[in-house]
Design a protein around this motif. Structure first.
Motif, PDB file in Angstrom:
ATOM      1  N   LEU A 183     -18.570 -26.102 -35.979  1.00  0.00           N
ATOM      2  CA  LEU A 183     -19.818 -26.282 -36.717  1.00  0.00           C
ATOM      3  C   LEU A 183     -19.930 -25.267 -37.847  1.00  0.00           C
ATOM      4  O   LEU A 183     -20.337 -25.606 -38.976  1.00  0.00           O
ATOM      5  CB  LEU A 183     -21.010 -26.151 -35.766  1.00  0.00           C
ATOM      6  CG  LEU A 183     -22.407 -26.255 -36.396  1.00  0.00           C
ATOM      7  CD1 LEU A 183     -22.585 -27.606 -37.098  1.00  0.00           C
ATOM      8  CD2 LEU A 183     -23.491 -26.049 -35.328  1.00  0.00           C
ATOM      9  N   ASP A 207     -24.362 -34.250 -34.519  1.00  0.00           N
ATOM     10  CA  ASP A 207     -24.298 -34.097 -33.061  1.00  0.00           C
ATOM     11  C   ASP A 207     -24.389 -32.641 -32.632  1.00  0.00           C
ATOM     12  O   ASP A 207     -24.990 -32.319 -31.596  1.00  0.00           O
ATOM     13  CB  ASP A 207     -23.000 -34.702 -32.528  1.00  0.00           C
ATOM     14  CG  ASP A 207     -22.933 -36.212 -32.748  1.00  0.00           C
ATOM     15  OD1 ASP A 207     -24.000 -36.831 -32.961  1.00  0.00           O
ATOM     16  OD2 ASP A 207     -21.807 -36.759 -32.715  1.00  0.00           O
ATOM     17  N   TRP A 208     -23.784 -31.744 -33.405  1.00  0.00           N
ATOM     18  CA  TRP A 208     -23.701 -30.350 -32.995  1.00  0.00           C
ATOM     19  C   TRP A 208     -24.831 -29.482 -33.553  1.00  0.00           C
ATOM     20  O   TRP A 208     -25.015 -28.348 -33.128  1.00  0.00           O
ATOM     21  CB  TRP A 208     -22.367 -29.750 -33.435  1.00  0.00           C
ATOM     22  CG  TRP A 208     -21.177 -30.428 -32.778  1.00  0.00           C
ATOM     23  CD1 TRP A 208     -21.160 -31.048 -31.575  1.00  0.00           C
ATOM     24  CD2 TRP A 208     -19.852 -30.542 -33.313  1.00  0.00           C
ATOM     25  NE1 TRP A 208     -19.916 -31.548 -31.297  1.00  0.00           N
ATOM     26  CE2 TRP A 208     -19.068 -31.252 -32.349  1.00  0.00           C
ATOM     27  CE3 TRP A 208     -19.232 -30.120 -34.485  1.00  0.00           C
ATOM     28  CZ2 TRP A 208     -17.727 -31.542 -32.550  1.00  0.00           C
ATOM     29  CZ3 TRP A 208     -17.890 -30.398 -34.675  1.00  0.00           C
ATOM     30  CH2 TRP A 208     -17.142 -31.106 -33.714  1.00  0.00           C
ATOM     31  N   SER A 209     -25.609 -30.082 -34.503  1.00  0.00           N
ATOM     32  CA  SER A 209     -26.738 -29.325 -35.079  1.00  0.00           C
ATOM     33  C   SER A 209     -27.979 -30.220 -35.060  1.00  0.00           C
ATOM     34  O   SER A 209     -28.589 -30.404 -34.008  1.00  0.00           O
ATOM     35  CB  SER A 209     -26.399 -28.869 -36.501  1.00  0.00           C
ATOM     36  OG  SER A 209     -27.458 -28.112 -37.043  1.00  0.00           O
ATOM     37  N   ARG A 251     -20.449 -35.473 -36.775  1.00  0.00           N
ATOM     38  CA  ARG A 251     -20.276 -34.339 -35.855  1.00  0.00           C
ATOM     39  C   ARG A 251     -21.281 -33.220 -36.188  1.00  0.00           C
ATOM     40  O   ARG A 251     -21.786 -32.545 -35.284  1.00  0.00           O
ATOM     41  CB  ARG A 251     -18.840 -33.802 -35.949  1.00  0.00           C
ATOM     42  CG  ARG A 251     -17.750 -34.796 -35.600  1.00  0.00           C
ATOM     43  CD  ARG A 251     -17.758 -35.183 -34.111  1.00  0.00           C
ATOM     44  NE  ARG A 251     -18.759 -36.172 -33.754  1.00  0.00           N
ATOM     45  CZ  ARG A 251     -18.668 -37.467 -34.011  1.00  0.00           C
ATOM     46  NH1 ARG A 251     -17.633 -37.949 -34.662  1.00  0.00           N
ATOM     47  NH2 ARG A 251     -19.622 -38.288 -33.635  1.00  0.00           N
ATOM     48  N   TRP A 252     -21.566 -33.040 -37.447  1.00  0.00           N
ATOM     49  CA  TRP A 252     -22.568 -32.062 -37.873  1.00  0.00           C
ATOM     50  C   TRP A 252     -23.909 -32.413 -37.254  1.00  0.00           C
ATOM     51  O   TRP A 252     -24.619 -31.572 -36.712  1.00  0.00           O
ATOM     52  CB  TRP A 252     -22.635 -32.056 -39.399  1.00  0.00           C
ATOM     53  CG  TRP A 252     -23.437 -30.948 -40.011  1.00  0.00           C
ATOM     54  CD1 TRP A 252     -24.178 -30.005 -39.356  1.00  0.00           C
ATOM     55  CD2 TRP A 252     -23.586 -30.668 -41.391  1.00  0.00           C
ATOM     56  NE1 TRP A 252     -24.784 -29.158 -40.241  1.00  0.00           N
ATOM     57  CE2 TRP A 252     -24.427 -29.539 -41.508  1.00  0.00           C
ATOM     58  CE3 TRP A 252     -23.098 -31.264 -42.560  1.00  0.00           C
ATOM     59  CZ2 TRP A 252     -24.799 -29.007 -42.746  1.00  0.00           C
ATOM     60  CZ3 TRP A 252     -23.456 -30.718 -43.783  1.00  0.00           C
ATOM     61  CH2 TRP A 252     -24.296 -29.604 -43.876  1.00  0.00           C
ATOM     62  N   ALA A 267     -12.235 -30.377 -32.123  1.00  0.00           N
ATOM     63  CA  ALA A 267     -13.466 -30.030 -31.413  1.00  0.00           C
ATOM     64  C   ALA A 267     -14.127 -31.278 -30.833  1.00  0.00           C
ATOM     65  O   ALA A 267     -14.699 -31.246 -29.738  1.00  0.00           O
ATOM     66  CB  ALA A 267     -14.419 -29.305 -32.355  1.00  0.00           C
ATOM     67  N   SER A 268     -14.045 -32.394 -31.562  1.00  0.00           N
ATOM     68  CA  SER A 268     -14.608 -33.652 -31.065  1.00  0.00           C
ATOM     69  C   SER A 268     -13.882 -34.109 -29.807  1.00  0.00           C
ATOM     70  O   SER A 268     -14.501 -34.614 -28.864  1.00  0.00           O
ATOM     71  CB  SER A 268     -14.501 -34.741 -32.136  1.00  0.00           C
ATOM     72  OG  SER A 268     -15.217 -34.373 -33.296  1.00  0.00           O
ATOM     73  N   ILE A 275     -16.595 -25.558 -30.257  1.00  0.00           N
ATOM     74  CA  ILE A 275     -17.476 -26.463 -30.999  1.00  0.00           C
ATOM     75  C   ILE A 275     -18.357 -25.671 -31.961  1.00  0.00           C
ATOM     76  O   ILE A 275     -18.593 -26.092 -33.106  1.00  0.00           O
ATOM     77  CB  ILE A 275     -18.335 -27.289 -30.011  1.00  0.00           C
ATOM     78  CG1 ILE A 275     -17.440 -28.286 -29.257  1.00  0.00           C
ATOM     79  CG2 ILE A 275     -19.456 -28.011 -30.735  1.00  0.00           C
ATOM     80  CD1 ILE A 275     -18.124 -28.942 -28.082  1.00  0.00           C
ATOM     81  N   LYS A 276     -18.815 -24.528 -31.517  1.00  0.00           N
ATOM     82  CA  LYS A 276     -19.626 -23.675 -32.390  1.00  0.00           C
ATOM     83  C   LYS A 276     -18.818 -23.217 -33.597  1.00  0.00           C
ATOM     84  O   LYS A 276     -19.321 -23.177 -34.728  1.00  0.00           O
ATOM     85  CB  LYS A 276     -20.136 -22.476 -31.601  1.00  0.00           C
ATOM     86  CG  LYS A 276     -21.094 -21.592 -32.389  1.00  0.00           C
ATOM     87  CD  LYS A 276     -21.652 -20.480 -31.511  1.00  0.00           C
ATOM     88  CE  LYS A 276     -22.636 -19.607 -32.318  1.00  0.00           C
ATOM     89  NZ  LYS A 276     -23.205 -18.507 -31.484  1.00  0.00           N
ATOM     90  N   ASN A 317     -17.476 -25.147 -25.597  1.00  0.00           N
ATOM     91  CA  ASN A 317     -18.698 -24.904 -26.372  1.00  0.00           C
ATOM     92  C   ASN A 317     -18.476 -23.861 -27.456  1.00  0.00           C
ATOM     93  O   ASN A 317     -19.006 -23.968 -28.575  1.00  0.00           O
ATOM     94  CB  ASN A 317     -19.824 -24.457 -25.444  1.00  0.00           C
ATOM     95  CG  ASN A 317     -20.307 -25.589 -24.542  1.00  0.00           C
ATOM     96  OD1 ASN A 317     -20.225 -26.759 -24.911  1.00  0.00           O
ATOM     97  ND2 ASN A 317     -20.814 -25.249 -23.355  1.00  0.00           N
ATOM     98  N   ASP A 376     -14.961 -32.063 -27.006  1.00  0.00           N
ATOM     99  CA  ASP A 376     -16.369 -32.319 -26.685  1.00  0.00           C
ATOM    100  C   ASP A 376     -16.584 -33.675 -26.009  1.00  0.00           C
ATOM    101  O   ASP A 376     -17.704 -34.030 -25.668  1.00  0.00           O
ATOM    102  CB  ASP A 376     -17.196 -32.251 -27.975  1.00  0.00           C
ATOM    103  CG  ASP A 376     -18.688 -32.314 -27.708  1.00  0.00           C
ATOM    104  OD1 ASP A 376     -19.145 -31.728 -26.694  1.00  0.00           O
ATOM    105  OD2 ASP A 376     -19.399 -32.938 -28.509  1.00  0.00           O
TER     106      ASP A 376
END
Length: 740
Positions: A610, A637-639, A634-635, A582-583, A606-607, A603, A586
């Protein structure tokens, strides 16, 4: 290493000549038939000497056998004079004191055989007298020349001392040598049959023996109706005579005085030599139709015509090369590229010194040239080495050697022949096809065995085949992780490296998803290899990502690629590779046309990643995953950072949680100066990094807690203890606290 190769029966091609003209594939039988006709039709009132010239291994013995075959057919015809064939190989008696005596003894034995007429059997008795007389005559070299005066007296004295000597035998010695030879001449002339004496391997004798044996033919054994057929290398015999002639007489001139009719062995048609080679090679290699991975007809044609065929000049060349392949191929069967393997064996057999040099200079021949730092120096080393190689090759062969080397080693071709350059992307293709120019495969061609920690082609294929049984596949991959006690990764990293050679075409599309699912499922158990790899090693995580990318991009339709990754993400039993993938998707540096999925699908994936992180954050083993630090980022960055801090706050309440957290954030840097022989490793747990996840006031408390953990916990693993110690050491470094 598993090796499921069935045993390959090794049949060596012994260097034995052919006997039956029906087996001839080199076009020799017509020549032999005509030679036999010439011998049969010869009006040999005087002795006659034929010579069959040719280098060693050119097939002289086969021509002799074929000629004898046709002479035997002639002897079966009624009412025709017979040809009594006597084959004598002086090499078998090389070093003996008296070759002439041995020759006469062997000739007499032949003339007493059942297929010989009574008239010729009588002549054998006269030859015996000459042989006995030679025991008393004056030796010159290894040849005995009887003295005219004392010969008969000595012979009489010898015979008179023999017990039970008959009067008739004694009467034979009343004649001198000259009249004794005249009697033999008369006896031979008065009967119809002829004698053919075949002398093979004359050129293998010592120089002095060659000279003496030829003198013997002329001086002692020159009889009518006895024809000689000498089979030898004319150059070797002439050179031997040169070295033994007085007044620098020419050896070729001397040989011409002895030989009345000479023939050069017909050079085999190259097409026939090739056919002989192909026939024997097929028996070794078997059916290659289903082994497209390791055999390409175009490559084979190029290597054969440029480098193999020019070395097949004689039947012996063919047999020697075939024997080399027969002995060496079984050890690496199905693990090497067939065309390259035969090419390397040509180097081994015909250019042994160059072969040895190549074996010890892998870095100058294998791999690609990528234009990296130091390339000019590397090219200088290559040029110097290649020049040294060329010095070991005869000038007549250098053209063919260069052509073969250029086919085998692109580095060589680029430097010597100004051939095209090959970038690093070719490495995978060469490895896939098990080419000798592959850095990973080079050793197989010279060590002739598969390293214990590597994977054979059959083993790789058997693992890939397990994609039809996902549970068995996963179990197999996990076994690779556990096999090696030295590192947590075991053979798995080696397996991944080998697998890259199959991703382009060898893995069918129906196996892509189950294979990737298994790799994703065990990714949390793989472990880090940071401590084992060097500067240029991208690590085991990157290897898994590369394989995922290579296989996913095999799917042409973007929607199908997305759905494939979606299923894998949702079903994955691990989180680390899901996050890595996912990274990559992204990455802000990737344009949509370069990404494997659209922005919208990126996206969505990526969801899913997460959600997978949050799912695993509730499990105790989450903080012990080797990619734990990367997952937290990453947590974030995505949250949100608040969400991550809340998790960390709960985790570090226990000493075990704190230890796991700090161990995950221990990084290693490497340095290497021009004078260093090994890489320097430096470990640290940056306080500045830790402060992203906790309040500054907590840091001092952590330092005190960590000291107590070290003092009171003897069960810490070495890596954990190292991380805690390094964390404490960091407190005095000003870069961690710029506002102090």
């Amino acid at each position: 290493m598993e090796n499921n190769n069935s045993e390959l029966e090794i049949e060596l091609k012994y260097d034995n000549p052919l006997n039956d003209p029906e087996n001839d594939i080199l076009g020799r039988k017509e020549f032999a038939k005509n030679l036999a006709k010439s011998i049969i039709g010869l009006n040999s009132t005087q002795g006659f000497v034929y010579a069959l010239y040719g280098p060693w291994g050119s097939g002289k013995s086969t021509v002799i056998n074929f000629t004898e075959h046709y002479l035997k057919k002639h002897n079966l015809e009624k009412n025709k004079a017979k040809i009594v064939v006597f084959k004598f190989n002086p090499w078998m008696f090389s070093g003996s004191e008296n070759l002439t005596k041995i020759y006469l003894d062997q000739l007499r034995t032949r003339l007493r055989m059942d297929d010989v007429s009574d008239d010729l059997k009588k002549i054998s008795k006269s030859l015996e007298l000459i042989e006995i007389g030679l025991s008393f005559a004056k030796p010159i070299g290894n040849i005995i020349i009887p003295g005219s005066g004392s010969f008969i007296e000595k012979l009489k004295s010898f015979v008179s001392n023999l017990r039970n000597t008959s009067d008739s035998t004694s009467n034979l010695f009343e004649k001198d040598l000259h009249h004794l030879k005249e009697d033999i001449n008369t006896a031979l002339q008065s009967q119809e049959d002829k004698i053919l004496v075949i002398i093979d391997d004359l050129d293998r004798l010592f120089d002095e023996e060659i000279k003496d044996f030829i003198k013997m033919i002329k001086a002692v054994c020159d009889f009518p109706k006895i024809t000689y057929l000498l089979a030898c290398d004319s150059d070797k015999v002439a050179n031997a005579l040169n070295r033994n002639q007085e007044n620098n007489a020419d050896g070729y001139d001397y040989l011409e005085k002895i030989v009345q009719c000479s023939f050069n062995i017909p050079r085999p048609n190259q097409l026939n030599l090739n056919k002989l080679f192909f026939t024997d090679l097929d028996q070794i290699l078997g059916d290659l139709k289903n082994k497209n991975l390791l055999f390409d007809e175009t490559d084979w044609g190029n290597i054969f015509h440029d480098g193999v065929a020019p070395c097949l000049k004689t039947p012996r060349n063919v047999k020697t090369l075939i024997n080399s392949i027969s002995v060496t191929y079984p050890a690496v069967r199905d693990e090497v590229n067939v065309s390259d393997f035969v090419g390397v064996q040509v180097l081994r057999v015909f250019y042994p010194k160059a072969y040895a040099m190549i074996d010890h200079n892998k870095e100058l021949l294998a791999g690609t040239t990528d234009g990296s730092y130091g390339q000019n120096h590397q090219k200088e080393l290559q040029t110097s080495f290649y020049d040294q190689l060329h010095e070991e090759i005869p000038e007549t062969d250098l053209k063919y050697f260069k052509a073969l080397m250029s086919r085998l080693f692109p580095k060589y071709s680029q430097t010597v022949e100004n051939g095209m350059g090959y970038g690093s992307d070719w490495s995978i293709k060469w490895k896939q096809h098990r080419k000798v120019c592959s850095e990973e495969c080079f050793g197989l061609y010279f060590a002739l065995t598969i390293p214990d920690d590597s994977f054979s082609l059959q083993e790789m294929q058997s693992v890939i085949a397990l994609a039809n049984n996902p549970d068995e596949l996963k179990t197999k991959l996990l076994s690779f992780i556990k096999e090696d006690n030295k590192t947590q990764k075991g053979r798995y990293k080696i397996f991944l490296g080998e697998l890259e050679a199959f991703t382009e075409e060898s893995i069918s599309e129906d196996k892509i998803e189950p294979l990737l699912q298994a790799i994703y499922d065990i990714s949390d158990q793989v472990g880090s290899d940071d401590d084992d790899r060097g500067f240029m090693d991208l690590g085991i995580s990157m290897s898994m990502l590369r394989i995922s990318y290579q296989l996913v991009t095999r799917i042409e339709n973007e929607e199908d690629r997305f759905l494939l990754l979606k299923r894998i993400f949702e079903n994955s039993k691990s989180v680390s590779l899901v996050v890595d993938e996912a990274s990559l998707i992204d990455s802000k540096e990737l344009k949509e046309k370069d990404n494997i999925v659209s922005h919208e699908h990126a996206n969505a994936l990526i969801k899913l990643a997460l959600n997978k992180i949050k799912e695993f954050s509730t499990k105790k083993e989450f903080s012990r995953i080797d990619q734990f630090d990367n997952i937290l980022y990453r947590w974030r960055d995505w949250s949100s950072m608040d969400e991550v801090r809340e998790y960390v706050s709960k985790l570090v309440k226990s000493d075990q949680g704190l230890t796991s957290f700090l161990t995950a954030f221990m990084n290693m840097s490497m340095s290497h100066s021009m004078t260093d022989r090994v890489i320097k490793k430096k470990f640290r747990v940056s306080h500045k990094t830790i402060l992203h996840f906790i309040e500054p006031t907590e840091l001092e408390k952590w330092i005190e807690r960590v000291r107590k953990i070290i003092e009171n916990n003897d069960a810490l693993q070495s890596r954990q203890k190292k991380a805690l110690e390094v964390f404490i050491d960091e407190k005095d470094k000003p870069e961690n606290y710029p506002n102090r």
